[in-house]
Design a protein around this motif. Structure first.
Motif, PDB file in Angstrom:
ATOM      1  N   LEU A 140      -7.026  -1.696  -3.431  1.00 29.59           N
ATOM      2  CA  LEU A 140      -6.625  -1.471  -2.037  1.00 29.59           C
ATOM      3  C   LEU A 140      -7.579  -0.987  -0.902  1.00 29.59           C
ATOM      4  O   LEU A 140      -7.575  -1.196   0.249  1.00 29.59           O
ATOM      5  CB  LEU A 140      -5.396  -0.278  -2.162  1.00 29.59           C
ATOM      6  CG  LEU A 140      -4.245  -0.866  -3.012  1.00 29.59           C
ATOM      7  CD1 LEU A 140      -3.204   0.253  -2.975  1.00 29.59           C
ATOM      8  CD2 LEU A 140      -3.487  -1.976  -2.550  1.00 29.59           C
ATOM      9  N   TYR A 141      -8.914  -0.371  -1.470  1.00 25.42           N
ATOM     10  CA  TYR A 141      -9.690   0.065  -0.547  1.00 25.42           C
ATOM     11  C   TYR A 141     -11.118  -0.372  -1.350  1.00 25.42           C
ATOM     12  O   TYR A 141     -11.785   0.357  -1.799  1.00 25.42           O
ATOM     13  CB  TYR A 141      -9.758   1.612  -0.474  1.00 25.42           C
ATOM     14  CG  TYR A 141     -10.733   2.076   0.664  1.00 25.42           C
ATOM     15  CD1 TYR A 141     -10.034   1.775   1.971  1.00 25.42           C
ATOM     16  CD2 TYR A 141     -11.972   2.449   0.534  1.00 25.42           C
ATOM     17  CE1 TYR A 141     -11.049   2.402   3.034  1.00 25.42           C
ATOM     18  CE2 TYR A 141     -12.563   2.968   1.464  1.00 25.42           C
ATOM     19  CZ  TYR A 141     -12.045   2.784   2.669  1.00 25.42           C
ATOM     20  OH  TYR A 141     -13.056   3.383   3.898  1.00 25.42           O
ATOM     21  N   THR A 159      -6.572  -4.437   3.448  1.00 25.14           N
ATOM     22  CA  THR A 159      -5.660  -3.243   3.355  1.00 25.14           C
ATOM     23  C   THR A 159      -6.598  -2.006   3.434  1.00 25.14           C
ATOM     24  O   THR A 159      -6.089  -0.846   3.460  1.00 25.14           O
ATOM     25  CB  THR A 159      -5.123  -3.198   2.065  1.00 25.14           C
ATOM     26  OG1 THR A 159      -5.885  -3.237   1.007  1.00 25.14           O
ATOM     27  CG2 THR A 159      -4.201  -4.245   1.558  1.00 25.14           C
ATOM     28  N   VAL A 191      -5.256   1.987   4.246  1.00 26.44           N
ATOM     29  CA  VAL A 191      -5.357   3.246   3.348  1.00 26.44           C
ATOM     30  C   VAL A 191      -5.953   4.105   4.137  1.00 26.44           C
ATOM     31  O   VAL A 191      -5.761   5.449   4.017  1.00 26.44           O
ATOM     32  CB  VAL A 191      -6.375   2.720   2.177  1.00 26.44           C
ATOM     33  CG1 VAL A 191      -6.907   3.962   1.603  1.00 26.44           C
ATOM     34  CG2 VAL A 191      -5.772   2.042   1.316  1.00 26.44           C
ATOM     35  N   VAL A 227       0.764  -1.025   0.110  1.00 29.42           N
ATOM     36  CA  VAL A 227      -0.092   0.050  -0.121  1.00 29.42           C
ATOM     37  C   VAL A 227       0.866   1.287  -0.025  1.00 29.42           C
ATOM     38  O   VAL A 227       0.581   2.267  -0.641  1.00 29.42           O
ATOM     39  CB  VAL A 227      -0.991   0.026   1.230  1.00 29.42           C
ATOM     40  CG1 VAL A 227      -1.875   1.280   1.222  1.00 29.42           C
ATOM     41  CG2 VAL A 227      -1.918  -1.252   1.307  1.00 29.42           C
TER      42      VAL A 227
END
Length: 319
Positions: free
Chosen positions: A267-268, A273, A277, A189
Motif C-alpha cells: 500500500l506504500y 495508494t 496512506v 486502504v
C-alpha cells in the motif's frame, strides 16, 4: 390476432405494492430487533466486552471474522458453519485454517440470545455487531450497524480460497480483489487499517522478512528471531506496536517500511495508494471516519433477507 389485455389500475397497484414489499424486505435497518428482541444489542456488547477482557486479542479476531464472512458470498454467517458430509465449509480454507478465532465467543452470545428471544437474532448479525463493538472497545470508531441479515444454509471452501485476499498480494492484486466487492482503492486502504490491532502468525509474514527488499532491515532482523525460516509457523507477533489499541500506527509503520505483511507494505511502495496512506498517517480522524464508512459498506455485502436463508439456532450448523 391475439387480443392484448391491459391490467386494470387496481391490479397494477397491487403489483406495485408486492414489488415494494419485496424491496423493503431486502433492506436492513438499525432498529430491526427493537420489538422482537430489544436487548439484543446490549447482550452482544456485553459478550464482546467480556471476551476482550479475558483476552484483548479477541477484539481483532472478531473484526477479522466479520471481514472473512462478508468477503465470501456476503455477510451471511457462512464462516461459522462446521463441515458436514455434504459440504466442506470455509474454516479450513487457506486464509482461515488454524487462524480463525472467536467462534466460541459468537456461540456464547448466541446461546444467551436464544434464551432471551429464541429464533430471532441471526448469527450473521451477531458477527456484524461484534466487529463494531470490538473496534469501539479497543478505541476505534463506531458505525450504525444495519440489521436483519439471515444465515446461510451452506458454505464453500473454494469460495473462501478464491475471495479472501492473501497477505502475499501486490497492490494491483489487492485493488482487483477489493474491486470485485465494490470497494475503491481508498476503501481498500481504510479497511487494511484494521491491521492496527491483533497479532499474526509467522507463516503469514515469513516470505516477506526473508525475501522482500522494501523492509526496514532492523525490523526484518527482529522478526527473524521470532519467525525462523523453517518451523515456528504459529509463533505470533503484533500487527503494529500498539496491537490492543485501534489507532493509526499501522500507517506510520508503512512509511518506515515496517509493514508486517507483503500486502501491507504494498500500500506504500511508490504506487497509487501512497497518498492515501500519508493522509491516514497524518490525520487519524480522516482514517477513523473512512474506516467506519467502509465497514458499514462491507457489512451490507450480499445479506440474506426476507425469506432467504434461516435463523440458525446453533451458529455452527444448519437447523
Amino acid at each position: 390476432m391475439m387480443k392484448t389485455t391491459i391490467p386494470s389500475p387496481f391490479i397494477l397497484s397491487c403489483l406495485l405494492f408486492l414489488i415494494l414489499c419485496g424491496l423493503s424486505s431486502a433492506q436492513l435497518s438499525a432498529n430491526f430487533y427493537s420489538k422482537s428482541c430489544p436487548n439484543a444489542l446490549s447482550i452482544i456488547k456485553s459478550g464482546v466486552i467480556s471476551a476482550i477482557q479475558a483476552e484483548t486479542r479477541m477484539g481483532a479476531s472478531l473484526l477479522r471474522l466479520h471481514f472473512h464472512d462478508c468477503f465470501v458470498n456476503g455477510c451471511d454467517g457462512s464462516i461459522l458453519l462446521d463441515d458436514t458430509p455434504t459440504f466442506t465449509g470455509e474454516q479450513t480454507s487457506k486464509a482461515n485454517n488454524n487462524s480463525i478465532r472467536g467462534l466460541n465467543v459468537i456461540d456464547n452470545i448466541k446461546a444467551k440470545l436464544e434464551s432471551c428471544c429464541p429464533g430471532v437474532v441471526s448469527c450473521a448479525d451477531i458477527v456484524a455487531v461484534a466487529a463494531r463493538d470490538s473496534t469501539v472497545v479497543l478505541g476505534g470508531p463506531s458505525w450504525n450497524v444495519l440489521l436483519g441479515r439471515r444465515d446461510s444454509t451452506t458454505a464453500s471452501k473454494s469460495a473462501a480460497d478464491n475471495n479472501l485476499p492473501a497477505p502475499t498480494l501486490n497492490l494491483n492484486q489487492l485493488i482487483s480483489s477489493f474491486s470485485k466487492h465494490g470497494f475503491s482503492a481508498r476503501e481498500l486502504v481504510a479497511l487494511s487499517g484494521g491491521h492496527t490491532i491483533g497479532k499474526a502468525r509467522c507463516t503469514t509474514f515469513r516470505a516477506r522478512i526473508y525475501n522482500d527488499t522494501n523492509i526496514d532491515p532492523l525490523f526484518a532482523s527482529a522478526l527473524q528471531a521470532i519467525c525462523p525460516q523453517s518451523g515456528g509457523d504459529n509463533n505470533l507477533t503484533p500487527m503494529d506496536p500498539t496491537p490492543t489499541t485501534f489507532d493509526n500506527c499501522y500507517f506510520r509503520d508503512l512509511l518506515k517500511q515496517k509493514g508486517l505483511f507483503h500486502s501491507d507494505q504494498a500500500l506504500y511502495n511508490g504506487g497509487s495508494t501512497d497518498s492515501i496512506v500519508e493522509t491516514y498517517t497524518f490525520n487519524p480522524f480522516i482514517f477513523a471516519k473512512d474506516f467506519a464508512d467502509a465497514m458499514l459498506k462491507m457489512s451490507n455485502l450480499g445479506p440474506l433477507t426476507g425469506t432467504r436463508g434461516q435463523i440458525r439456532k446453533n451458529c455452527g450448523k444448519v437447523n
